[in-house]
Design a protein around this motif. Structure first.
Motif, PDB file in Angstrom:
ATOM      1  N   GLN A  68      28.908  28.262 -58.130  1.00  0.00           N
ATOM      2  CA  GLN A  68      28.475  28.554 -56.755  1.00  0.00           C
ATOM      3  C   GLN A  68      29.658  28.809 -55.822  1.00  0.00           C
ATOM      4  OE1 GLN A  68      25.016  28.851 -55.393  1.00  0.00           O
ATOM      5  NE2 GLN A  68      25.230  29.535 -57.492  1.00  0.00           N
ATOM      6  N   ILE A  69      30.591  29.638 -56.318  1.00  0.00           N
ATOM      7  CA  ILE A  69      31.733  30.060 -55.507  1.00  0.00           C
ATOM      8  C   ILE A  69      31.860  31.574 -55.607  1.00  0.00           C
ATOM      9  CG2 ILE A  69      32.999  27.893 -55.757  1.00  0.00           C
ATOM     10  CD1 ILE A  69      34.788  29.294 -57.838  1.00  0.00           C
ATOM     11  N   GLY A  70      32.609  32.160 -54.687  1.00  0.00           N
ATOM     12  CA  GLY A  70      32.842  33.596 -54.743  1.00  0.00           C
ATOM     13  C   GLY A  70      33.887  34.030 -53.743  1.00  0.00           C
ATOM     14  N   PRO A  71      34.376  35.250 -53.910  1.00  0.00           N
ATOM     15  CA  PRO A  71      35.343  35.792 -52.963  1.00  0.00           C
ATOM     16  C   PRO A  71      34.635  36.360 -51.732  1.00  0.00           C
ATOM     17  CG  PRO A  71      34.953  37.370 -54.701  1.00  0.00           C
ATOM     18  CD  PRO A  71      34.134  36.153 -55.035  1.00  0.00           C
ATOM     19  N   ILE A 101      29.647  28.719 -51.848  1.00  0.00           N
ATOM     20  CA  ILE A 101      28.385  29.327 -51.396  1.00  0.00           C
ATOM     21  C   ILE A 101      27.404  28.276 -50.887  1.00  0.00           C
ATOM     22  CG2 ILE A 101      26.374  30.666 -52.167  1.00  0.00           C
ATOM     23  CD1 ILE A 101      28.386  32.077 -54.131  1.00  0.00           C
ATOM     24  N   ALA A 102      27.312  27.141 -51.565  1.00  0.00           N
ATOM     25  CA  ALA A 102      26.370  26.090 -51.156  1.00  0.00           C
ATOM     26  C   ALA A 102      26.798  25.435 -49.851  1.00  0.00           C
ATOM     27  CB  ALA A 102      26.235  25.042 -52.253  1.00  0.00           C
ATOM     28  N   ALA A 103      28.085  25.115 -49.727  1.00  0.00           N
ATOM     29  CA  ALA A 103      28.586  24.447 -48.519  1.00  0.00           C
ATOM     30  C   ALA A 103      28.844  25.418 -47.377  1.00  0.00           C
ATOM     31  CB  ALA A 103      29.868  23.673 -48.840  1.00  0.00           C
ATOM     32  N   ARG A 104      28.882  26.722 -47.697  1.00  0.00           N
ATOM     33  CA  ARG A 104      29.128  27.766 -46.692  1.00  0.00           C
ATOM     34  C   ARG A 104      30.472  27.562 -45.986  1.00  0.00           C
ATOM     35  NH1 ARG A 104      26.687  31.727 -48.091  1.00  0.00           N
ATOM     36  NH2 ARG A 104      26.878  32.666 -46.066  1.00  0.00           N
TER      37      ARG A 104
END
Length: 146
Positions: free
Chosen positions: A53-56, A118-121
């Motif tokens: 749940q991560i991304g650039p 992505i989850a923690a924004r």
């Protein structure tokens, strides 16, 4: 300086603008595709980003034109790092576009990128293996620390 990561493309019909040159969105798309292919080739396929749940996130793109690319023209896109924090949390990536037949520089795209939970924004420091993959990219001759 080591050799830049490179991918080959061909200008498609859908990539053309009204003036019969490759359109700006197509340059950005090829730059993004080259970055994703680099990540995949270095142990970071899309499934791993989904699992973690991560991304650039691209904060800024700067596109500079030098020479037109026309329909069906073959070209390559190189990837290198122009600036980075020590932990690769934030980087300026440079993609350069070269015609295959004569090797002339057509354009460059510089993108300011950071890693995002992505989850923690919120922005994050990338996992060690991802950081290492990004820091293995060759540095440009004008590399700067962020």
């Amino acid at each position: 300086m080591s050799t830049a990561f490179s991918e080959s493309f061909r200008a498609r019909w859908v990539d053309m603008d009204f003036n019969q040159h490759m359109r700006n969105a197509a340059y950005l798309g090829c730059a993004e595709e080259t970055r994703v292919r680099y990540l995949d080739a270095n142990g970071w396929p899309m499934a791993e980003f989904i699992r973690r749940q991560i991304g650039p996130v691209v904060l800024e793109d700067k596109l500079t034109y030098r020479k037109e690319l026309r329909l069906l023209e073959a070209f390559r896109v190189d990837l290198s790092v122009a600036a980075s924090t020590d932990d690769a949390r934030k980087m300026r990536l440079r993609n350069q576009f070269f015609t295959e037949w004569d090797g002339k520089l057509c354009a460059s795209v510089e993108s300011l990128v950071l890693w995002f939970d992505i989850a923690a924004r919120k922005p994050i420091v990338p996992p060690h293996a991802l950081r290492d993959a990004m820091l293995r990219l060759p540095r440009t001759s004008d590399f700067q620390s962020l």
